[in-house]
Design a protein around this motif. Structure first.
Motif, mmCIF file in Angstrom:
data_model
loop_
_atom_site.group_PDB
_atom_site.id
_atom_site.type_symbol
_atom_site.label_atom_id
_atom_site.label_comp_id
_atom_site.label_asym_id
_atom_site.label_seq_id
_atom_site.Cartn_x
_atom_site.Cartn_y
_atom_site.Cartn_z
ATOM 1 N N LEU A 166 0.892 -1.207 0.021
ATOM 2 C CA LEU A 166 -0.184 0.145 -0.029
ATOM 3 C C LEU A 166 0.893 1.316 -0.031
ATOM 4 C CD1 LEU A 166 -2.983 0.738 -0.105
ATOM 5 C CD2 LEU A 166 -3.155 0.976 2.505
ATOM 6 N N GLN A 167 2.026 1.034 0.901
ATOM 7 C CA GLN A 167 2.798 2.396 0.715
ATOM 8 C C GLN A 167 3.539 2.748 -0.535
ATOM 9 O OE1 GLN A 167 3.254 4.295 3.066
ATOM 10 N NE2 GLN A 167 1.821 3.305 4.147
ATOM 11 N N ASN A 168 3.733 1.233 -1.289
ATOM 12 C CA ASN A 168 4.337 1.759 -3.050
ATOM 13 C C ASN A 168 3.472 2.366 -3.687
ATOM 14 O OD1 ASN A 168 6.648 0.194 -2.148
ATOM 15 N ND2 ASN A 168 6.014 -1.634 -2.870
ATOM 16 N N VAL A 169 1.797 1.987 -3.438
ATOM 17 C CA VAL A 169 1.082 2.656 -4.348
ATOM 18 C C VAL A 169 1.215 4.105 -4.008
ATOM 19 C CG1 VAL A 169 -1.222 2.890 -4.709
ATOM 20 C CG2 VAL A 169 -0.237 0.530 -4.471
ATOM 21 N N LYS A 170 1.165 4.628 -2.751
ATOM 22 C CA LYS A 170 1.249 6.058 -2.419
ATOM 23 C C LYS A 170 2.448 6.660 -2.979
ATOM 24 C CE LYS A 170 -1.371 5.936 1.677
ATOM 25 N NZ LYS A 170 -1.482 5.399 2.985
ATOM 26 N N LYS A 171 3.600 6.088 -2.978
ATOM 27 C CA LYS A 171 4.597 6.394 -3.691
ATOM 28 C C LYS A 171 4.351 6.559 -5.203
ATOM 29 C CE LYS A 171 8.070 4.165 -1.166
ATOM 30 N NZ LYS A 171 9.079 3.057 -1.014
#
Lengths: 91, 255
Positions: free
Chosen positions: B41-46
């Motif tokens: 999910l953090q990767n998506v935000k990035k």
């Protein structure tokens, strides 16, 4: 039957629409093989419309899709690669 | 289903099963899956932040080019009013080039905006699924039968895994498109660095490589047309060259 449109979301496709989806899917393949871009765009558009019409799954439903369709902005070129190259998503 | 979707399903499902790294202990699998989901999910935000950055860069370039168009137009008028047709032509050629670039940027900025929106929607979807997984995780942990729990874990993890593979794909497509735009953006920056859009009065009268390239790049007929129009305007003004020296705003391109 649960169908996902890639990059978009999951939908329910039921009853006679399942059979219709299968028909259209085969027509799309035939259009790609025949190199008929106009026909492909038309049929693929119908597929997307049919699936979207089925109603979207709720965000909290954890279901596996029986079928996954390519993204709705799939180009004719990409559709061709689905059958020849390594596919839309490289490993 | 052997068609287009059949082939596609196989490709995605292979990716999903790679995401589902099952441990022996069901409890462990559940916690591991959940941690992994949070990480992705953090990767998506990035990924969304990257798209926003690219968009801002293009927007900045667009406003720079707009300023250049106005400036070059003013310079062309000044040169013309001083009777320096050669310099006026040079300025107009550069203006045409800047305008062409500008037209190319607009649809790209719109496309990035669309991508940003759809990625935000996808991120929200994924977050909901992960939330649902978290709830289900606790229910499954309370199951008596290990076999039953295993089945449920598999189902729930596959549901989230599919969503993650799908978001991954949406991101990949966005990145691919953004790359092309980045390449174009750097090309424009290189041109700028080479002086293509710079103040032409600094260059003097000597023709350099850029000028030769510009002659080839720009539409000569468009430049000729504008030269003629400018001449007519200046003529109609009763040869009041002095008034233009103050940097009169060009009428049709200034907006």
């Amino acid at each position: 039957m649960i169908v996902r449109i890639a990059t978009e979301g999951q939908y329910r496709v039921e009853g006679e629409n399942e059979a219709r989806l299968n028909e259209l899917d085969n027509e799309a393949v035939a259009a790609v093989e025949a190199g008929d871009e106009a026909r492909f765009t038309e049929v693929f558009g119908q597929i997307i419309e049919l699936v979207r019409g089925g109603g979207a799954l709720g965000g909290d439903e954890l279901e596996e899709s029986q079928i996954i369709l390519p993204p709705s902005d799939l180009t004719f070129e990409e559709a061709g690669q689905e059958f020849t190259g390594e596919g839309l998503i490289p490993d | 289903m052997p068609g287009l979707s059949g082939r596609f399903s196989t490709v995605i499902k292979a990716k999903v099963s790679k995401l589902l790294d099952r441990a022996e202990d069901p409890q462990e699998t559940l916690d591991y899956s959940y941690a992994k989901q949070q990480e992705l999910l953090q990767n998506v935000k990035k990924g969304i932040a990257d798209v926003v950055t690219s968009k801002k860069r293009l927007q900045m370039q667009s406003s720079k080019l707009e300023q250049q168009v106005v400036k070059l137009d003013t310079q062309a008028r000044q040169a013309m009013s001083q009777g320096n047709e050669e310099l006026a032509r040079m300025a107009l050629e550069r203006k045409t080039l800047a305008q062409t670039e500008l037209q190319g940027l607009d649809p790209q900025i719109k496309e990035l905006e669309g991508q940003q929106e759809s990625l935000i929607a996808k991120e929200k979807q994924l977050r909901q699924k992960i939330e649902a997984f978290k709830t289900k995780k606790e229910v499954i942990k309370a199951q008596y039968s290990a076999a039953e729990a295993q089945v449920q874990i598999s189902e729930a993890a596959t549901g989230v895994g599919e969503e993650m593979a799908d978001v991954g794909m949406a991101m990949q497509r966005a990145v691919d498109k953004t790359e092309t735009m980045r390449a174009r953006a750097s090309a424009v920056e290189e041109l700028e660095a080479a002086g293509a859009f710079d103040d032409i009065t600094q260059l003097g009268s000597g023709e350099d490589d850029i000028d030769r390239e510009l002659h080839q790049l720009t539409s000569q007929s468009a430049v000729d047309e504008e030269m003629a129009k400018m001449k007519a305007e200046l003529g109609a003004g009763g040869g009041a060259a002095g008034e233009l020296g103050a940097g009169e705003k060009p009428k049709e391109e200034a907006q």
